[in-house]
Design a protein around this motif. Structure first.
Motif, PDB file in Angstrom:
ATOM      1  N   SER A   1      41.123  46.932  46.449  1.00 31.46           N
ATOM      2  CA  SER A   1      40.994  46.374  45.101  1.00 31.46           C
ATOM      3  C   SER A   1      41.338  47.395  44.026  1.00 31.46           C
ATOM      4  CB  SER A   1      39.565  45.851  44.900  1.00 31.46           C
ATOM      5  OG  SER A   1      38.622  46.875  45.156  1.00 31.46           O
TER       6      SER A   1
ATOM      7  N   LEU B   1      44.863  47.755  42.525  1.00 32.13           N
ATOM      8  CA  LEU B   1      45.331  46.820  41.501  1.00 32.13           C
ATOM      9  C   LEU B   1      44.998  47.285  40.085  1.00 32.13           C
ATOM     10  CD1 LEU B   1      44.338  43.421  43.143  1.00 32.13           C
ATOM     11  CD2 LEU B   1      46.561  44.540  43.156  1.00 32.13           C
TER      12      LEU B   1
ATOM     13  N   PHE C   1      47.330  39.834  52.202  1.00 30.57           N
ATOM     14  CA  PHE C   1      46.767  40.277  50.929  1.00 30.57           C
ATOM     15  C   PHE C   1      45.338  40.818  51.038  1.00 30.57           C
ATOM     16  CE2 PHE C   1      50.020  37.196  49.533  1.00 30.57           C
ATOM     17  CZ  PHE C   1      50.744  38.034  48.696  1.00 30.57           C
ATOM     18  N   ARG C   2      44.599  40.390  52.055  1.00 28.94           N
ATOM     19  CA  ARG C   2      43.209  40.820  52.171  1.00 28.94           C
ATOM     20  C   ARG C   2      43.050  42.325  52.327  1.00 28.94           C
ATOM     21  NH1 ARG C   2      39.784  41.590  56.449  1.00 28.94           N
ATOM     22  NH2 ARG C   2      41.398  40.924  57.915  1.00 28.94           N
TER      23      ARG C   2
ATOM     24  N   ALA D   1      46.305  45.670  36.637  1.00 30.98           N
ATOM     25  CA  ALA D   1      45.307  45.008  35.804  1.00 30.98           C
ATOM     26  C   ALA D   1      45.233  45.627  34.416  1.00 30.98           C
ATOM     27  CB  ALA D   1      43.934  45.077  36.485  1.00 30.98           C
TER      28      ALA D   1
ATOM     29  N   PHE E   1      36.520  37.927  46.334  1.00 32.87           N
ATOM     30  CA  PHE E   1      37.163  36.686  46.734  1.00 32.87           C
ATOM     31  C   PHE E   1      37.298  36.588  48.254  1.00 32.87           C
ATOM     32  CE2 PHE E   1      41.142  34.589  47.968  1.00 32.87           C
ATOM     33  CZ  PHE E   1      40.955  33.320  47.460  1.00 32.87           C
ATOM     34  N   TRP E   2      37.691  37.705  48.884  1.00 36.84           N
ATOM     35  CA  TRP E   2      38.039  37.646  50.309  1.00 36.84           C
ATOM     36  C   TRP E   2      36.851  37.433  51.227  1.00 36.84           C
ATOM     37  CZ3 TRP E   2      42.789  36.468  50.642  1.00 36.84           C
ATOM     38  CH2 TRP E   2      43.700  36.935  49.696  1.00 36.84           C
TER      39      TRP E   2
ATOM     40  N   GLY F   1      35.133  35.366  41.585  1.00 36.07           N
ATOM     41  CA  GLY F   1      35.626  35.546  42.948  1.00 36.07           C
ATOM     42  C   GLY F   1      34.896  34.680  43.948  1.00 36.07           C
TER      43      GLY F   1
ATOM     44  N   ALA G   1      38.426  41.219  36.678  1.00 35.26           N
ATOM     45  CA  ALA G   1      39.564  40.849  37.517  1.00 35.26           C
ATOM     46  C   ALA G   1      39.546  41.601  38.841  1.00 35.26           C
ATOM     47  CB  ALA G   1      40.869  41.128  36.771  1.00 35.26           C
ATOM     48  N   ILE G   2      39.281  42.904  38.802  1.00 32.47           N
ATOM     49  CA  ILE G   2      39.256  43.685  40.029  1.00 32.47           C
ATOM     50  C   ILE G   2      38.072  43.286  40.901  1.00 32.47           C
ATOM     51  CG2 ILE G   2      39.177  46.009  40.982  1.00 32.47           C
ATOM     52  CD1 ILE G   2      41.741  45.402  39.522  1.00 32.47           C
TER      53      ILE G   2
ATOM     54  N   PHE H   1      38.811  39.990  42.618  1.00 29.49           N
ATOM     55  CA  PHE H   1      39.718  40.160  43.770  1.00 29.49           C
ATOM     56  C   PHE H   1      38.950  40.685  44.975  1.00 29.49           C
ATOM     57  CE2 PHE H   1      42.535  42.717  46.407  1.00 29.49           C
ATOM     58  CZ  PHE H   1      43.591  41.846  46.633  1.00 29.49           C
TER      59      PHE H   1
END
Length: 258
Positions: free
Chosen positions: A106, A109, A101-102, A113, A133-134, A73, A126-127, A130
């Protein structure tokens, strides 16, 4: 040295008093509980879990998922943030998508996922990716967009390529903000990793909490909870110390200005 010791003693006075009061209360008659435990029982549970390797394995699983997701991320968020922040057109075009999307939690999802990754490190990373990332994207974008314009003009006059401009001008100027983004993302990574383990992934410290709760072992549950808090504190303290060490010269320079 003496003032530092006094400060630590004052800071520890309230927690120690609270633990002592809790221990006295639990040792009273008729104070058995299926949801709470005495501090000494929590300490014994932690020692047992540490001794048989349960705590070490769970900690390794959680940190592996958190660090793996954080790396993914943070790298993608910082890279895209810099690319977007250096162009006003890119900022205008991407702002609606970022704002859409922000705000998505998380943990929302997790069902998707699970369908894609199943159980294991894939869903956890993955979670976490995400979630981390932001903040990296937003802070990197802000850092890149606030670079002194004259520095960019000088780089163009010198004929620096885009990669050279990013490496020699943008990154050095933005490093303090990048480190702030990493500190925030690291905190999110640990929280989200434990949350995913509680909700959907049977491994790590989150799963250890769930098993302790289901087997009516509040002392083990509280021991794991305290350990998670200690890990979060240790990660933040380590990153904070590294930040002060790396950017101490910038802080000194700022204080020296009139």
């Amino acid at each position: 040295m003496a003032s530092s010791s006094t400060r630590w003693l004052k800071a520890a006075a309230l927690p120690v008093a609270f633990l002592a009061a809790a221990e006295i209360w639990f040792r009273g008659p008729g104070k058995d509980s299926e949801s709470l435990a005495a501090p000494t029982a929590v300490a014994r549970a932690w020692v047992e879990a540490a001794g048989d390797g349960t705590l070490a394995l769970a900690t390794w699983q959680t940190l592996l998922g958190a660090v793996g997701g954080l790396a993914l991320g943070a790298v993608t968020g910082l890279a895209l943030g810099f690319l977007i922040g250096l162009s006003r057109t890119a900022i205008t075009l991407t702002t609606p998508a970022v704002e859409l999307f922000r705000p998505i939690p998380s943990v929302a999802l997790i069902p998707l996922a699970m369908l894609v990754f199943g159980f294991g490190y894939g869903i956890e990373m993955a979670i976490v990716a995400f979630a981390t990332f932001w903040p990296c994207l937003i802070l990197a974008q802000a850092a890149a967009s606030q670079i002194e314009p004259r520095l960019l003009e000088v780089s163009r006059v010198l004929g620096l390529s885009g990669a050279q401009r990013l490496w020699k001008i943008v990154l050095p100027a933005a490093m303090p903000r990048i480190f702030v983004a990493l500190r925030l993302a690291a905190g999110f990574a640990l929280v989200v990793a434990v949350t995913v383990e509680i909700a959907a992934n049977p491994q790590g410290l989150g799963y250890m909490l769930m098993i302790a709760q289901q087997t009516l072992r509040p002392e083990l549950m509280l021991a794991a909870l305290v350990w998670i808090g200690f890990l979060g504190w240790a990660v933040n303290a380590g990153l904070n110390a590294l930040q002060h060490r790396l950017f101490r010269h910038q802080r000194i320079g700022a204080e020296a200005r009139p």
